[in-house]
Design a protein around this motif. Sequence first.
Motif, PDB file in Angstrom:
ATOM      1  N   UNK A 102       0.841  -1.197   0.000  1.00 34.36           N
ATOM      2  CA  UNK A 102       0.000   0.000   0.000  1.00 34.36           C
ATOM      3  C   UNK A 102       0.877   1.249   0.000  1.00 34.36           C
ATOM      4  N   UNK A 103       0.599   2.248  -0.817  1.00 35.69           N
ATOM      5  CA  UNK A 103       1.405   3.472  -0.799  1.00 35.69           C
ATOM      6  C   UNK A 103       1.452   4.140   0.569  1.00 35.69           C
ATOM      7  N   UNK A 104       0.323   4.120   1.302  1.00 34.97           N
ATOM      8  CA  UNK A 104       0.275   4.783   2.606  1.00 34.97           C
ATOM      9  C   UNK A 104       1.047   4.023   3.675  1.00 34.97           C
ATOM     10  N   UNK A 105       1.441   2.787   3.370  1.00 37.31           N
ATOM     11  CA  UNK A 105       2.164   1.980   4.349  1.00 37.31           C
ATOM     12  C   UNK A 105       3.454   1.418   3.755  1.00 37.31           C
ATOM     13  N   UNK A 106       4.023   2.108   2.800  1.00 42.21           N
ATOM     14  CA  UNK A 106       5.199   1.567   2.128  1.00 42.21           C
ATOM     15  C   UNK A 106       6.387   1.448   3.073  1.00 42.21           C
ATOM     16  N   UNK A 107       6.555   2.406   3.996  1.00 47.97           N
ATOM     17  CA  UNK A 107       7.679   2.324   4.933  1.00 47.97           C
ATOM     18  C   UNK A 107       7.498   1.169   5.906  1.00 47.97           C
ATOM     19  N   UNK A 108       6.267   0.985   6.407  1.00 45.30           N
ATOM     20  CA  UNK A 108       6.006  -0.133   7.316  1.00 45.30           C
ATOM     21  C   UNK A 108       6.200  -1.472   6.593  1.00 45.30           C
ATOM     22  N   UNK A 109       5.748  -1.549   5.346  1.00 46.89           N
ATOM     23  CA  UNK A 109       5.939  -2.777   4.569  1.00 46.89           C
ATOM     24  C   UNK A 109       7.417  -3.027   4.309  1.00 46.89           C
ATOM     25  N   UNK A 110       8.169  -1.959   4.039  1.00 47.76           N
ATOM     26  CA  UNK A 110       9.617  -2.097   3.858  1.00 47.76           C
ATOM     27  C   UNK A 110      10.267  -2.596   5.143  1.00 47.76           C
ATOM     28  N   UNK A 111       9.761  -2.101   6.290  1.00 46.95           N
ATOM     29  CA  UNK A 111      10.270  -2.594   7.562  1.00 46.95           C
ATOM     30  C   UNK A 111       9.986  -4.070   7.755  1.00 46.95           C
ATOM     31  N   UNK A 112       8.781  -4.503   7.364  1.00 47.33           N
ATOM     32  CA  UNK A 112       8.446  -5.926   7.465  1.00 47.33           C
ATOM     33  C   UNK A 112       9.318  -6.763   6.534  1.00 47.33           C
ATOM     34  N   UNK A 113       9.632  -6.217   5.356  1.00 45.24           N
ATOM     35  CA  UNK A 113      10.530  -6.927   4.444  1.00 45.24           C
ATOM     36  C   UNK A 113      11.876  -7.167   5.114  1.00 45.24           C
ATOM     37  N   UNK A 114      12.383  -6.126   5.778  1.00 46.74           N
ATOM     38  CA  UNK A 114      13.644  -6.270   6.484  1.00 46.74           C
ATOM     39  C   UNK A 114      13.517  -7.220   7.685  1.00 46.74           C
ATOM     40  N   UNK A 115      12.331  -7.237   8.317  1.00 45.84           N
ATOM     41  CA  UNK A 115      12.131  -8.181   9.419  1.00 45.84           C
ATOM     42  C   UNK A 115      12.312  -9.611   8.929  1.00 45.84           C
ATOM     43  N   UNK A 116      11.747  -9.921   7.757  1.00 41.61           N
ATOM     44  CA  UNK A 116      11.905 -11.264   7.214  1.00 41.61           C
ATOM     45  C   UNK A 116      13.350 -11.531   6.796  1.00 41.61           C
ATOM     46  N   UNK A 117      14.050 -10.501   6.353  1.00 41.91           N
ATOM     47  CA  UNK A 117      15.455 -10.700   6.005  1.00 41.91           C
ATOM     48  C   UNK A 117      16.278 -10.988   7.259  1.00 41.91           C
ATOM     49  N   UNK A 118      15.967 -10.296   8.355  1.00 42.05           N
ATOM     50  CA  UNK A 118      16.704 -10.529   9.586  1.00 42.05           C
ATOM     51  C   UNK A 118      16.277 -11.825  10.262  1.00 42.05           C
ATOM     52  N   UNK A 119      15.035 -12.229  10.035  1.00 39.92           N
ATOM     53  CA  UNK A 119      14.625 -13.546  10.496  1.00 39.92           C
ATOM     54  C   UNK A 119      15.457 -14.612   9.792  1.00 39.92           C
ATOM     55  N   UNK A 120      15.704 -14.409   8.505  1.00 42.94           N
ATOM     56  CA  UNK A 120      16.599 -15.307   7.780  1.00 42.94           C
ATOM     57  C   UNK A 120      18.005 -15.267   8.335  1.00 42.94           C
ATOM     58  N   UNK A 121      18.470 -14.068   8.707  1.00 44.94           N
ATOM     59  CA  UNK A 121      19.800 -13.949   9.297  1.00 44.94           C
ATOM     60  C   UNK A 121      19.878 -14.677  10.624  1.00 44.94           C
ATOM     61  N   UNK A 122      18.790 -14.609  11.415  1.00 41.58           N
ATOM     62  CA  UNK A 122      18.764 -15.322  12.682  1.00 41.58           C
ATOM     63  C   UNK A 122      18.791 -16.836  12.460  1.00 41.58           C
ATOM     64  N   UNK A 123      18.025 -17.305  11.482  1.00 40.60           N
ATOM     65  CA  UNK A 123      18.064 -18.726  11.144  1.00 40.60           C
ATOM     66  C   UNK A 123      19.475 -19.136  10.727  1.00 40.60           C
ATOM     67  N   UNK A 124      20.118 -18.269   9.953  1.00 37.49           N
ATOM     68  CA  UNK A 124      21.484 -18.555   9.510  1.00 37.49           C
ATOM     69  C   UNK A 124      22.444 -18.616  10.688  1.00 37.49           C
ATOM     70  N   UNK A 125      22.288 -17.668  11.627  1.00 42.20           N
ATOM     71  CA  UNK A 125      23.167 -17.657  12.792  1.00 42.20           C
ATOM     72  C   UNK A 125      22.968 -18.906  13.645  1.00 42.20           C
ATOM     73  N   UNK A 126      21.690 -19.301  13.821  1.00 41.51           N
ATOM     74  CA  UNK A 126      21.405 -20.503  14.597  1.00 41.51           C
ATOM     75  C   UNK A 126      21.977 -21.738  13.909  1.00 41.51           C
TER      76      UNK A 126
END
Length: 468
Positions: A383-407
């Motif tokens: 959504x245009x009105x929530x693009x920053x929040x959606x971008x943050x969620x995208x990064x959350x999933x990327x860092x979730x992947x990083x956490x899986x990688x670290x584990x």
Amino acid sequence: MAVRSARAARAGTATGLSRRLITPMVLGVVLNPINSSIIAVALVPIGVAFGAPASQTAWLVSALYLATAVGQPVAGRLVDVVGPKPLYLTGAVMVGVAGVVGATASTLGVLVAARVLLGLGTCAGYPAAMYLIRHDSGDTTPSGPLTVLAVSGQVVAAVGPTLGGVLIDTGGWQATFLVNVPLALACLVVGTRLPGGARRRRVRLDTPGMALFAVALTALLLFMMSPGRWYLALVAALVGAGFAVRELRVSDPFVDLRVLGGNWPLLATFWRTLLTFTVSYSFLFGYTQWLEHGRGLAPTVAGLVLLPMFLVAIVVSAITGRHPTVRGKLVVGGATLVAGCASLLVVHAGTPVAALAVISAVVGVPQGLNSLGNQNALYHQAQPARVAASAGLLRTFSYLGAMLAAAAGGAAFGHGADTDGLHELAWLMLGCAVLLLVASVTDRSLRRVGTQSAPGDRSPGGGQRREQ
């Protein structure tokens, strides 16, 4: 390479993105990747300094991504509501303080705390950049600015391991933290150019929703790091259920689950991002530790072996970034990633350094294609009105992947970063790469991403979005 980046910057200006915003946008975005990549070559020296095994130094990786995974969507929502400037400047101050705390740490625990502060401080950079691109580029597809965003992070990630090796050789591992002080000062200076506030209606922040999200995600990530603590999974499930109930009831939720749940293409992008970064960070941290411990290379040489990966990623992103379509990027990226992961299964302590550098170069192709493809897909799907929040969620999933990688890395290298551990990690990476390739090939909605004249006006499925 520099010429291509300059062309991309001019392209961003042509689409309406003000030239004065390019510098703060890029500086904010690079804070996280430089701290992500520079620590890769510092893990072994830090472990030696504090007498800590790889299973403990893995928390230096996990701490930053735990903080950032929780903080990114929160910072993104705040950017959507109040504008990028306040969050950007606050984050810069936190990064500078974290650099000083880390450099003067006397225990591993303090060092981990500094990484947490670094993670929180770098949360606003990427959501703020996506906000600026979406709100300053009009209704055109901003291929130039989006490419600048991807390439800038890759450039810094490319410099990170090599810079880290040089800093360690000259000033010890402490220098890898102190480098954040001048970066933070630069952000404070250029951050004054950002807009002071969001030009939209007043919105009441869903603070309880943010708190529930933070608690649930923290419990989940801690469980991933310590699977024996089963009660953390229970806490994550219960608090997550409470979060879902609240978000479905409030009028202006932190995460609009009604819209998000019906946007299957965006959910698929989050899934691909999780797989992409699980493999990417498994390679970055696992391969680097093996190069130093299992192959016996010095930190500087290990950084140089990784350099082809980042250089290839930069070139690939710069060349393909001018094309807004993403399906081809993700399919080729997935296939190449499968080949790169499979090659790790045949390396050993006697593999020539040149061959190890070739493997890095092969992995650089999906590094350049997958991150850019998923980022551009989100730009069109959110959504245009929530693009920053959606971008943050995208990064959350990327860092979730990083956490899986670290584990996974901590488990594989529990008794040292040897060749057997690397092969064990490589099988996990190969499985994730195959899933990524299948997800990219079977997602029909990707054929339409990047072909619309006005991104965000309609969902990839063709339905009108609900504005808030």
